[in-house]
Enzyme design. Structure first.
Site, PDB file in Angstrom:
ATOM      1  NE  ARG A  89       6.125  -0.543   9.785  1.00 55.52           N
ATOM      2  CZ  ARG A  89       5.219  -0.151   9.435  1.00 55.52           C
ATOM      3  NH1 ARG A  89       4.766   0.271   8.559  1.00 55.52           N
ATOM      4  NH2 ARG A  89       4.103  -1.679  10.154  1.00 55.52           N
TER       5      ARG A  89
ATOM      6  CE  LYS B  45      -1.820  -0.678   3.867  1.00 55.31           C
ATOM      7  NZ  LYS B  45      -1.182  -2.308   4.310  1.00 55.31           N
TER       8      LYS B  45
ATOM      9  NE  ARG C 273      -4.456  -1.465  10.449  1.00 55.75           N
ATOM     10  CZ  ARG C 273      -3.440  -0.522   9.550  1.00 55.75           C
ATOM     11  NH1 ARG C 273      -3.272   0.414   9.280  1.00 55.75           N
ATOM     12  NH2 ARG C 273      -1.598  -1.593   9.622  1.00 55.75           N
TER      13      ARG C 273
ATOM     14  NE  ARG D 299       2.215  -4.632  11.045  1.00 57.01           N
ATOM     15  CZ  ARG D 299       3.081  -4.356  10.340  1.00 57.01           C
ATOM     16  NH1 ARG D 299       4.651  -4.754  10.910  1.00 57.01           N
ATOM     17  NH2 ARG D 299       2.967  -3.689   9.213  1.00 57.01           N
TER      18      ARG D 299
ATOM     19  NE  ARG E 104       7.510  -3.880   6.054  1.00 58.00           N
ATOM     20  CZ  ARG E 104       6.246  -2.929   6.225  1.00 58.00           C
ATOM     21  NH1 ARG E 104       6.008  -3.149   5.101  1.00 58.00           N
ATOM     22  NH2 ARG E 104       5.296  -2.963   6.751  1.00 58.00           N
TER      23      ARG E 104
HETATM   24  P1  AMP Z   1       0.990   0.339   9.338  1.00 59.51           P
HETATM   25  O1  AMP Z   1       2.209   1.218   9.084  1.00 59.51           O
HETATM   26  O2  AMP Z   1      -0.643   0.936   8.507  1.00 59.51           O
HETATM   27  O3  AMP Z   1       1.172  -0.842   8.792  1.00 59.51           O
HETATM   28  O4  AMP Z   1       0.577   1.219  11.367  1.00 59.51           O
HETATM   29  C1  AMP Z   1       1.425   0.063  11.958  1.00 59.51           C
HETATM   30  C2  AMP Z   1       0.074   0.389  12.809  1.00 59.51           C
HETATM   31  O5  AMP Z   1      -0.032   1.542  13.560  1.00 59.51           O
HETATM   32  C3  AMP Z   1      -0.466  -0.854  12.889  1.00 59.51           C
HETATM   33  O6  AMP Z   1       0.197  -2.380  13.500  1.00 59.51           O
HETATM   34  C4  AMP Z   1      -1.567  -0.325  13.844  1.00 59.51           C
HETATM   35  O7  AMP Z   1      -0.932  -0.343  15.933  1.00 59.51           O
HETATM   36  C5  AMP Z   1      -1.333   0.831  14.108  1.00 59.51           C
HETATM   37  N1  AMP Z   1      -2.764   2.115  13.063  1.00 59.51           N
HETATM   38  C6  AMP Z   1      -1.813   2.675  11.810  1.00 59.51           C
HETATM   39  N2  AMP Z   1      -3.103   2.524  10.776  1.00 59.51           N
HETATM   40  C7  AMP Z   1      -4.166   1.948  12.651  1.00 59.51           C
HETATM   41  C8  AMP Z   1      -5.376   2.429  11.703  1.00 59.51           C
HETATM   42  N3  AMP Z   1      -5.835   3.385  10.699  1.00 59.51           N
HETATM   43  N4  AMP Z   1      -6.413   1.970  12.970  1.00 59.51           N
HETATM   44  C9  AMP Z   1      -6.040   2.171  13.957  1.00 59.51           C
HETATM   45  N5  AMP Z   1      -4.508   1.318  13.830  1.00 59.51           N
HETATM   46  C10 AMP Z   1      -3.234   1.385  12.824  1.00 59.51           C
END
Ligand code: AMP
Length: 215
Positions: free
Chosen positions: A161, A13, A88, A172, A127
């Site tokens: 990360r 994404k 989400r 996740r 990554r």
């Molecule tokens: P991402 O970078 O999108 O993989 O997000 C990393 C982490 O941030 C996720 O595993 C959640 O802990 C938190 N997070 C990001 N976006 C959301 C969202 N829309 N709702 C809830 N938690 C989020």
């Protein structure tokens, strides 16, 4: 044009949102990036989010919807956005409808990146990014041309990360299957979901997305 990029962690994404920014002048709104910045800055939101993110669990709906609304208020009405990693949950999908309609906006497309989950764990755990310019790399699929030096900016600082570990990735994925995938039917009934095969090369996936957006 306002679109959502939807898919499990590691589906690409962020990469594809970056391309759409470059090619269409759209703005990527990644709640994950915003939350990481808040954690780094030590803000109230960051303090609430840190432990949940490290565990791979979702941050409360009102926190993420709040930051999305605030960010949209900084943009002009004609500025197209790509929602990356948001919504989400069903509650976030409802909040997004309200946030958009209050600002005279609406969703044009939901791009669903369809991927093979087994391949994702390898994709995610390998990554890393340049610590300076953010260029993305991968242990197996995309090493810098010169070892230890960023192709784009020449920096020798790289970072990973903290939530890209195998155990956290599994949590996740569970969050995605249990809470995020079930929101797809909301958009399917509106006829705005475009399925894209996320397992091809970055360029192939980009081409498919472009074709879907032209529909
Ligand atoms: P991402 O970078 O999108 O993989 O997000 C990393 C982490 O941030 C996720 O595993 C959640 O802990 C938190 N997070 C990001 N976006 C959301 C969202 N829309 N709702 C809830 N938690 C989020």
């Amino acid at each position: 044009m306002d679109i959502i990029l939807l898919g499990p962690p590691g589906a690409g994404k962020g990469t594809q949102a970056g391309r759409l920014e470059d090619e269409h002048g759209m703005i990527q709104l990644s709640t994950g990036d915003m939350l990481r910045a808040a954690v780094k800055a030590g803000t109230e939101v960051g303090l609430k989010a840190k432990a949940l993110m490290e565990a791979g669990e979702l941050v409360p709906d009102e926190v993420v919807s709040g930051i999305i609304g605030d960010r949209l208020d900084e943009l002009g009405p004609e500025q197209g956005v790509i929602f990356d990693g948001y919504p989400r949950t069903a509650a976030q999908a409802t909040a997004l409808d309200e946030i958009l309609s209050a600002r005279g906006r609406s969703l044009d497309h939901v791009i669903e990146l369809v991927v093979d989950e087994d391949a994702l764990v390898a994709r995610i755990t390998g990554r890393f990014t340049c610590g300076k310019c953010g260029e993305g790399y991968h242990d197996t699929f995309k090493q810098p041309a010169k070892e230890g030096i960023c192709d784009v900016c020449g920096s020798s600082e790289f970072k990973r990360r903290p939530d890209d570990t195998e155990e956290t990735v599994r949590t996740r994925m569970q969050e995605y299957r249990g809470k995020t995938a079930p929101i797809l039917p909301i958009y399917e009934t509106r006829g705005i979901v475009r399925k894209v095969d996320g397992m091809g090369s970055m360029a192939q996936v980009n081409d498919e997305i472009e074709a879907a957006l032209a529909l």
